[in-house]
Enzyme design. Structure first.
Site, PDB file in Angstrom:
ATOM      1  N   LYS A  43       0.766  -0.728  -0.099  1.00  0.00           N
ATOM      2  CA  LYS A  43      -0.173  -0.025  -0.532  1.00  0.00           C
ATOM      3  C   LYS A  43       1.276   0.895   0.397  1.00  0.00           C
ATOM      4  CE  LYS A  43      -3.884  -1.901   2.041  1.00  0.00           C
ATOM      5  NZ  LYS A  43      -4.681  -2.255   4.004  1.00  0.00           N
TER       6      LYS A  43
ATOM      7  N   TYR B 122     -12.201  -4.178  -3.412  1.00  0.00           N
ATOM      8  CA  TYR B 122     -13.272  -4.150  -1.948  1.00  0.00           C
ATOM      9  C   TYR B 122     -14.183  -4.815  -2.445  1.00  0.00           C
ATOM     10  CZ  TYR B 122      -8.529  -2.953  -0.386  1.00  0.00           C
ATOM     11  OH  TYR B 122      -7.787  -3.171   0.430  1.00  0.00           O
TER      12      TYR B 122
ATOM     13  N   ASN C  85      -2.071  -0.454   7.561  1.00  0.00           N
ATOM     14  CA  ASN C  85      -1.663  -1.152   7.557  1.00  0.00           C
ATOM     15  C   ASN C  85      -0.444  -2.037   6.487  1.00  0.00           C
ATOM     16  OD1 ASN C  85      -3.463  -2.023   5.983  1.00  0.00           O
ATOM     17  ND2 ASN C  85      -4.593  -2.820   7.104  1.00  0.00           N
TER      18      ASN C  85
ATOM     19  N   HIS D  85      -2.137  -5.222   1.337  1.00  0.00           N
ATOM     20  CA  HIS D  85      -3.181  -5.946   1.722  1.00  0.00           C
ATOM     21  C   HIS D  85      -3.210  -7.418   1.349  1.00  0.00           C
ATOM     22  CE1 HIS D  85      -7.148  -7.795  -0.181  1.00  0.00           C
ATOM     23  NE2 HIS D  85      -6.250  -8.408  -1.317  1.00  0.00           N
TER      24      HIS D  85
ATOM     25  N   GLU E  65      -9.292 -11.606  -7.050  1.00  0.00           N
ATOM     26  CA  GLU E  65      -8.361  -9.690  -7.345  1.00  0.00           C
ATOM     27  C   GLU E  65      -7.067  -9.881  -7.944  1.00  0.00           C
ATOM     28  OE1 GLU E  65      -9.288  -9.449  -2.084  1.00  0.00           O
ATOM     29  OE2 GLU E  65      -7.209 -10.199  -2.771  1.00  0.00           O
TER      30      GLU E  65
HETATM   31  P1  ADP Z   1      -7.791  -6.938   6.288  1.00  0.00           P
HETATM   32  O1  ADP Z   1      -6.807  -5.708   5.062  1.00  0.00           O
HETATM   33  O2  ADP Z   1      -7.124  -7.353   6.918  1.00  0.00           O
HETATM   34  O3  ADP Z   1      -8.529  -7.796   5.279  1.00  0.00           O
HETATM   35  P2  ADP Z   1     -10.993  -5.113   5.712  1.00  0.00           P
HETATM   36  O4  ADP Z   1     -11.010  -6.271   4.039  1.00  0.00           O
HETATM   37  O5  ADP Z   1     -11.700  -5.550   6.736  1.00  0.00           O
HETATM   38  O6  ADP Z   1      -9.440  -5.953   6.183  1.00  0.00           O
HETATM   39  O7  ADP Z   1     -10.312  -3.609   5.566  1.00  0.00           O
HETATM   40  C1  ADP Z   1      -9.296  -3.353   4.251  1.00  0.00           C
HETATM   41  C2  ADP Z   1      -8.986  -2.704   4.584  1.00  0.00           C
HETATM   42  O8  ADP Z   1      -9.764  -1.330   4.954  1.00  0.00           O
HETATM   43  C3  ADP Z   1      -7.837  -2.856   5.721  1.00  0.00           C
HETATM   44  O9  ADP Z   1      -7.034  -3.033   5.457  1.00  0.00           O
HETATM   45  C4  ADP Z   1      -8.050  -1.033   6.202  1.00  0.00           C
HETATM   46  O10 ADP Z   1      -6.697  -0.788   6.311  1.00  0.00           O
HETATM   47  C5  ADP Z   1      -9.000  -0.750   6.097  1.00  0.00           C
HETATM   48  N1  ADP Z   1      -9.966  -0.781   7.387  1.00  0.00           N
HETATM   49  C6  ADP Z   1     -10.774  -1.872   7.456  1.00  0.00           C
HETATM   50  N2  ADP Z   1     -11.903  -1.235   8.650  1.00  0.00           N
HETATM   51  C7  ADP Z   1     -11.697   0.343   9.005  1.00  0.00           C
HETATM   52  C8  ADP Z   1     -12.800   0.897   9.757  1.00  0.00           C
HETATM   53  N3  ADP Z   1     -13.018   0.195  10.533  1.00  0.00           N
HETATM   54  N4  ADP Z   1     -11.459   2.303  10.127  1.00  0.00           N
HETATM   55  C9  ADP Z   1     -10.534   2.811   8.806  1.00  0.00           C
HETATM   56  N5  ADP Z   1      -9.770   1.907   7.642  1.00  0.00           N
HETATM   57  C10 ADP Z   1     -10.889   0.460   7.569  1.00  0.00           C
HETATM   58 MG    MG Z   2      -9.982  -8.379   3.694  1.00  0.00          MG
END
Ligand code: ADP
Ligand code: MG
Length: 209
Positions: A22, A62, A164, A167, A178
């Site tokens: 990212k 997403y 974070n 992805h 994806e």
């Molecule tokens: P992951 O990346 O761990 O699979 P998700 O698919 O739930 O997590 O969410 C995608 C991305 O959206 C996360 O990696 C994070 O960057 C962002 N994200 C998810 N939930 C939140 C939230 N409540 N507030 C801010 N950013 C979020």
């Molecule tokens: Mg996810």
């Protein structure tokens, strides 16, 4: 021979997963660290490119799972309730849409690297090394646990996405769609890595001369 080739083609060592480095990881100059974490597992890199993602691409990525919006909204509401955090929207769909809006700003803020990694249990093992969504609670030893310090509390107060670094696909099906979204067939390269003999052959013979 044909039957063997067919079986080999479906061998679990061919499981693939999508990883995105990212924009924050690129700004933190962590490309090498991230690639090394996945590479040293024994996975094989079969696709790699540097991209400037559009809002449409991020939303498609997403929204690929039609339930992502409500699931992600619900996940946050549950977390915020347990930790007594402020909740902007109590409806999971509304909250999820808001998270998607933040995400699309984040993911289009700078260049991103898209990669496809291949190997036995690629999806689950890459997910394990990636770590859980929130860096504050990600396990030590994971990328999200070792290289960044964000939290839902802080990102939510600033009305932005959790930063974070990476992805990774959540399931084999998610990985398939994806990869199709980010790569065309001719951008993925089939080749042999010499170390596959040690990783996947039934017998390690022919080593002594
Ligand atoms: P992951 O990346 O761990 O699979 P998700 O698919 O739930 O997590 O969410 C995608 C991305 O959206 C996360 O990696 C994070 O960057 C962002 N994200 C998810 N939930 C939140 C939230 N409540 N507030 C801010 N950013 C979020
Ligand atoms: Mg996810």
């Amino acid at each position: 021979m044909t039957t063997h080739t067919k079986i080999d083609h479906m061998h679990p060592k061919r499981e693939r997963t999508l990883v995105l480095i990212k924009p924050d990881a690129i700004q933190r100059t962590l490309i090498g660290e991230v690639v090394q974490r996945y590479e040293r597992l024994g996975l094989k890199l079969v696709g790699l490119k540097f991209v400037r993602p559009t809002k449409e691409l991020v939303e498609k990525h997403y929204m690929n799972d039609p339930e992502w919006v409500s699931k992600t909204g619900a996940k946050f509401i549950a977390h915020a309730t347990a930790h007594k955090l402020n909740i902007k929207f109590h409806d999971p769909v509304k909250m999820g849409e808001h998270i998607l809006h933040r995400l699309s700003k984040y993911m289009t803020s700078g260049p991103v690297i898209a990669m496809v990694w291949q190997g036995l249990h690629a999806v689950a093992i890459v997910r394990k090394i990636t770590g859980s969504t929130e860096p504050l609670s990600s396990d030590v030893g994971t990328i999200r646990g070792d290289f960044v310090l964000d939290s839902y509390e802080f990102s939510d107060a600033e009305d932005r996405s959790i930063r974070n670094l990476v992805h990774s696909s959540g399931s084999v099906d998610e990985a398939r769609s994806e990869i199709d979204l980010w790569f065309s067939k001719d951008e993925l390269i089939d080749y042999i890595l010499i170390q596959e003999k040690v990783l996947y052959s039934a017998h390690m013979d022919g080593i002594f001369e």
